[in-house]
Structure formats: structure tokens, C-alpha cells
Write a protein that holds these residues in place. Structure first.
Motif, PDB file in Angstrom:
ATOM      1  N   VAL A   4      41.672  43.782  41.661  1.00  0.00           N
ATOM      2  CA  VAL A   4      42.726  42.997  41.799  1.00  0.00           C
ATOM      3  C   VAL A   4      44.449  43.043  41.774  1.00  0.00           C
ATOM      4  O   VAL A   4      45.434  43.539  41.822  1.00  0.00           O
ATOM      5  CB  VAL A   4      43.028  41.382  41.548  1.00  0.00           C
ATOM      6  CG1 VAL A   4      44.227  40.374  42.074  1.00  0.00           C
ATOM      7  CG2 VAL A   4      41.753  40.734  42.537  1.00  0.00           C
ATOM      8  N   ARG A   5      44.263  43.757  39.734  1.00  0.00           N
ATOM      9  CA  ARG A   5      45.559  44.143  39.577  1.00  0.00           C
ATOM     10  C   ARG A   5      46.083  45.372  40.049  1.00  0.00           C
ATOM     11  O   ARG A   5      47.283  45.731  39.882  1.00  0.00           O
ATOM     12  CB  ARG A   5      44.641  44.609  38.109  1.00  0.00           C
ATOM     13  CG  ARG A   5      45.837  43.839  37.149  1.00  0.00           C
ATOM     14  CD  ARG A   5      45.251  43.558  35.572  1.00  0.00           C
ATOM     15  NE  ARG A   5      44.959  44.990  35.230  1.00  0.00           N
ATOM     16  CZ  ARG A   5      43.144  44.257  34.839  1.00  0.00           C
ATOM     17  NH1 ARG A   5      42.728  43.555  34.762  1.00  0.00           N
ATOM     18  NH2 ARG A   5      42.849  46.250  34.845  1.00  0.00           N
ATOM     19  N   ASN A   6      45.179  45.910  40.548  1.00  0.00           N
ATOM     20  CA  ASN A   6      45.701  47.619  41.517  1.00  0.00           C
ATOM     21  C   ASN A   6      45.412  47.113  43.122  1.00  0.00           C
ATOM     22  O   ASN A   6      45.173  48.474  42.991  1.00  0.00           O
ATOM     23  CB  ASN A   6      44.232  48.586  40.914  1.00  0.00           C
ATOM     24  CG  ASN A   6      44.529  48.954  39.300  1.00  0.00           C
ATOM     25  OD1 ASN A   6      45.098  49.858  38.443  1.00  0.00           O
ATOM     26  ND2 ASN A   6      43.650  48.173  38.397  1.00  0.00           N
ATOM     27  N   GLN A   7      45.058  46.329  43.807  1.00  0.00           N
ATOM     28  CA  GLN A   7      44.687  46.078  45.254  1.00  0.00           C
ATOM     29  C   GLN A   7      45.460  47.048  45.323  1.00  0.00           C
ATOM     30  O   GLN A   7      45.244  47.820  46.387  1.00  0.00           O
ATOM     31  CB  GLN A   7      44.983  45.027  44.963  1.00  0.00           C
ATOM     32  CG  GLN A   7      44.249  44.942  46.855  1.00  0.00           C
ATOM     33  CD  GLN A   7      42.788  43.801  46.768  1.00  0.00           C
ATOM     34  OE1 GLN A   7      42.350  43.231  46.127  1.00  0.00           O
ATOM     35  NE2 GLN A   7      41.840  44.573  47.493  1.00  0.00           N
ATOM     36  N   GLU A   8      47.451  46.614  45.043  1.00  0.00           N
ATOM     37  CA  GLU A   8      48.222  47.086  46.202  1.00  0.00           C
ATOM     38  C   GLU A   8      48.200  49.035  46.397  1.00  0.00           C
ATOM     39  O   GLU A   8      48.628  49.792  47.322  1.00  0.00           O
ATOM     40  CB  GLU A   8      49.658  47.060  46.072  1.00  0.00           C
ATOM     41  CG  GLU A   8      50.170  47.019  47.074  1.00  0.00           C
ATOM     42  CD  GLU A   8      52.032  46.308  46.138  1.00  0.00           C
ATOM     43  OE1 GLU A   8      52.841  47.074  46.840  1.00  0.00           O
ATOM     44  OE2 GLU A   8      51.618  45.305  45.678  1.00  0.00           O
ATOM     45  N   ARG A   9      47.578  49.168  45.241  1.00  0.00           N
ATOM     46  CA  ARG A   9      47.944  50.923  44.534  1.00  0.00           C
ATOM     47  C   ARG A   9      46.503  51.139  45.616  1.00  0.00           C
ATOM     48  O   ARG A   9      46.778  52.332  46.168  1.00  0.00           O
ATOM     49  CB  ARG A   9      48.476  50.923  43.607  1.00  0.00           C
ATOM     50  CG  ARG A   9      48.259  52.197  42.993  1.00  0.00           C
ATOM     51  CD  ARG A   9      48.364  52.040  41.616  1.00  0.00           C
ATOM     52  NE  ARG A   9      47.145  52.406  40.779  1.00  0.00           N
ATOM     53  CZ  ARG A   9      45.900  53.331  40.394  1.00  0.00           C
ATOM     54  NH1 ARG A   9      46.174  54.266  40.837  1.00  0.00           N
ATOM     55  NH2 ARG A   9      44.837  52.337  39.834  1.00  0.00           N
ATOM     56  N   GLU A  69      41.845  46.850  52.389  1.00  0.00           N
ATOM     57  CA  GLU A  69      42.780  46.704  52.304  1.00  0.00           C
ATOM     58  C   GLU A  69      42.299  44.724  52.144  1.00  0.00           C
ATOM     59  O   GLU A  69      43.210  44.794  52.603  1.00  0.00           O
ATOM     60  CB  GLU A  69      42.502  46.860  53.835  1.00  0.00           C
ATOM     61  CG  GLU A  69      43.464  48.019  53.751  1.00  0.00           C
ATOM     62  CD  GLU A  69      43.125  48.936  55.066  1.00  0.00           C
ATOM     63  OE1 GLU A  69      44.214  49.658  55.642  1.00  0.00           O
ATOM     64  OE2 GLU A  69      42.464  48.754  56.402  1.00  0.00           O
ATOM     65  N   GLN A  70      41.181  44.929  51.828  1.00  0.00           N
ATOM     66  CA  GLN A  70      40.729  43.524  51.940  1.00  0.00           C
ATOM     67  C   GLN A  70      40.894  42.624  50.816  1.00  0.00           C
ATOM     68  O   GLN A  70      40.518  43.785  49.906  1.00  0.00           O
ATOM     69  CB  GLN A  70      39.070  43.298  52.194  1.00  0.00           C
ATOM     70  CG  GLN A  70      38.498  43.838  53.691  1.00  0.00           C
ATOM     71  CD  GLN A  70      39.927  43.205  55.046  1.00  0.00           C
ATOM     72  OE1 GLN A  70      40.028  41.659  55.014  1.00  0.00           O
ATOM     73  NE2 GLN A  70      40.438  43.784  55.766  1.00  0.00           N
ATOM     74  N   PRO A  71      41.425  41.695  50.433  1.00  0.00           N
ATOM     75  CA  PRO A  71      41.350  41.447  49.179  1.00  0.00           C
ATOM     76  C   PRO A  71      40.553  41.074  48.563  1.00  0.00           C
ATOM     77  O   PRO A  71      38.960  40.458  48.965  1.00  0.00           O
ATOM     78  CB  PRO A  71      41.583  39.356  49.390  1.00  0.00           C
ATOM     79  CG  PRO A  71      42.616  39.132  50.279  1.00  0.00           C
ATOM     80  CD  PRO A  71      41.685  40.767  51.272  1.00  0.00           C
ATOM     81  N   ALA A  72      40.083  41.249  47.243  1.00  0.00           N
ATOM     82  CA  ALA A  72      38.794  41.120  46.762  1.00  0.00           C
ATOM     83  C   ALA A  72      38.733  40.526  45.921  1.00  0.00           C
ATOM     84  O   ALA A  72      39.728  39.016  45.307  1.00  0.00           O
ATOM     85  CB  ALA A  72      39.396  41.944  45.233  1.00  0.00           C
ATOM     86  N   THR A  73      37.640  39.625  46.044  1.00  0.00           N
ATOM     87  CA  THR A  73      36.437  38.033  45.282  1.00  0.00           C
ATOM     88  C   THR A  73      35.365  38.073  44.646  1.00  0.00           C
ATOM     89  O   THR A  73      35.424  39.862  44.928  1.00  0.00           O
ATOM     90  CB  THR A  73      36.957  37.331  47.032  1.00  0.00           C
ATOM     91  OG1 THR A  73      34.976  37.786  47.237  1.00  0.00           O
ATOM     92  CG2 THR A  73      37.771  37.628  47.689  1.00  0.00           C
ATOM     93  N   LEU A  74      35.273  37.739  44.017  1.00  0.00           N
ATOM     94  CA  LEU A  74      34.372  37.927  42.761  1.00  0.00           C
ATOM     95  C   LEU A  74      32.840  37.913  43.470  1.00  0.00           C
ATOM     96  O   LEU A  74      31.629  38.798  43.503  1.00  0.00           O
ATOM     97  CB  LEU A  74      33.868  36.541  42.693  1.00  0.00           C
ATOM     98  CG  LEU A  74      33.173  36.489  41.266  1.00  0.00           C
ATOM     99  CD1 LEU A  74      33.170  37.890  40.961  1.00  0.00           C
ATOM    100  CD2 LEU A  74      32.680  35.187  39.976  1.00  0.00           C
ATOM    101  N   ASP A  75      32.650  37.459  45.327  1.00  0.00           N
ATOM    102  CA  ASP A  75      31.876  37.058  46.313  1.00  0.00           C
ATOM    103  C   ASP A  75      31.706  38.601  46.916  1.00  0.00           C
ATOM    104  O   ASP A  75      30.318  38.921  46.663  1.00  0.00           O
ATOM    105  CB  ASP A  75      31.549  36.045  46.747  1.00  0.00           C
ATOM    106  CG  ASP A  75      31.093  34.625  46.504  1.00  0.00           C
ATOM    107  OD1 ASP A  75      30.466  34.222  45.038  1.00  0.00           O
ATOM    108  OD2 ASP A  75      31.852  33.865  47.317  1.00  0.00           O
ATOM    109  N   SER A  76      32.276  39.903  47.123  1.00  0.00           N
ATOM    110  CA  SER A  76      32.534  40.581  47.629  1.00  0.00           C
ATOM    111  C   SER A  76      32.428  41.526  46.562  1.00  0.00           C
ATOM    112  O   SER A  76      31.646  42.441  46.906  1.00  0.00           O
ATOM    113  CB  SER A  76      33.612  40.978  48.094  1.00  0.00           C
ATOM    114  OG  SER A  76      35.299  41.034  47.546  1.00  0.00           O
TER     115      SER A  76
END
Length: 191
Positions: free
Chosen positions: A28-33, A42-49
């Protein structure tokens, strides 16, 4: 637990479900980069994923198809990235991938981690070749490949598929023989 000591500062730890929350937070901290270079980001990180990915990676590890490690520092207490190898046991080859937390870029951690993992799969798994694929525009990743001694093998047009575009992929590779020769030469120079 699989753990590979890279050096006095870095260790690669096999990703396990108990690491899912820390890894999700790191993504999540690095998602955009990361989303600029990695279609999965490209997909939002989730605990389940993250848990699902780790479970699948562990199943592949047991089958000899993947080694998915977390790059750690501070005696394994701080997670700073990922370094993994997809393995094709039929071809005797692997495909390395990695990413690092923005805070830790430029310190050689990725190069040292990748070097250790490549050495390990050549020595312990017996692979004949390792490939590295990255967007032609990803100069940092290409620099890692070149620093490690991978040979540039060409471009795979549109080989990296994102939701709204495709990037051409720069393909690098190194054989076990060339890797061992280069490592022996490096050891000889350091004596």
C-alpha cells in the motif's frame, strides 16, 4: 522456514501467511510507484489478496515452481521488499522479479538480494538459466540486471500488459555457467 542470508544486513525470508499484514502495508505504501511497473499493483492491495498470493506461492514452493521471499533488514525484523523466482522445472529455468520500498531504493539491497537468490537457485535447485524481464522504460530494474551480469537478449513487444496499455519488455538472461564464471572472477579480484 526458508531463509537465505544475503549478507550481514539483509536476509530473504520465505513469505508465509503470518507476514500478510506487514506485506500488505508495504505494498500500500508503494502502490502508486509499483503500479507504473507491475500490472498486479494496478489493483488495490488488500489483506485477503496478499494472503491468497502467499498461499498460492507457498503451494508453488512445495511443488518446486516458485520461491517468493521477503527482503528483510534489521535482523529480519523489518520488511523492505520482495525478491522471488518463478521456476519452470521442465525447462530448467527461472524468472526473477523484485521490488523495494521507496525508502530503501538506491542502497544496493535489491542487487544484493537478487544476486543471492540467483546464486542459490543455480547451486541448490540446479537451474540452467535465469531470466529477468522488465519494462524497457524501467531504468532502475534494467540497471540491476546489468549490474548482476545478465546479458540483454532483446525486446518482447507488448509483453507487459496493463489495464490501459502494454509496455515492451526488455529480456535479460544468464546461464549457470556464465554466472559461476563471473562469480569466480569476482572472488579472484577481491583477494
Amino acid at each position: 522456514m526458508f531463509q537465505l542470508a544475503v549478507d550481514d544486513d539483509i536476509a530473504l525470508v520465505l513469505a508465509e501467511e503470518r507476514h500478510a499484514l506487514a506485506m500488505t502495508n508495504l505494498i500500500v505504501r508503494n502502490q502508486e510507484r509499483l503500479a507504473r511497473w507491475e500490472p498486479w499493483a494496478e489493483q488495490p492491495a488488500t489483506l485477503d489478496s496478499t494472503r491468497a498470493y502467499i498461499r498460492a506461492a507457498l503451494e508453488d514452493f512445495v511443488r518446486g515452481r516458485q520461491i517468493s521471499t521477503i527482503i528483510t533488514v534489521d535482523g529480519g525484523r523489518r520488511f523492505v521488499g520482495r525478491c522471488g523466482m518463478r521456476i519452470n522445472p521442465y525447462a530448467g529455468s527461472g524468472d526473477i522479479g523484485y521490488w523495494i520500498d521507496a525508502e530503501f531504493e538506491g542502497r544496493g539491497i535489491t542487487s544484493r538480494s537478487a544476486r543471492a537468490l540467483v546464486s542459490s537457485v543455480f547451486a541448490e535447485v540446479g537451474l540452467g538459466k535465469v531470466e529477468l524481464r522488465t519494462s524497457v522504460a524501467n531504468q532502475r530494474s534494467r540497471a540491476v540486471a546489468e549490474r548482476l551480469g545478465f546479458a540483454y537478449e532483446g525486446i518482447l513487444p507488448g509483453g507487459l500488459r496493463f489495464s490501459n496499455h502494454a509496455d515492451d519488455v526488455a529480456l535479460y538472461g544468464v546461464t549457470a555457467d556464465k554466472w559461476q564464471t563471473a562469480r569466480a572472477q569476482a572472488r579472484g579480484r577481491s583477494r
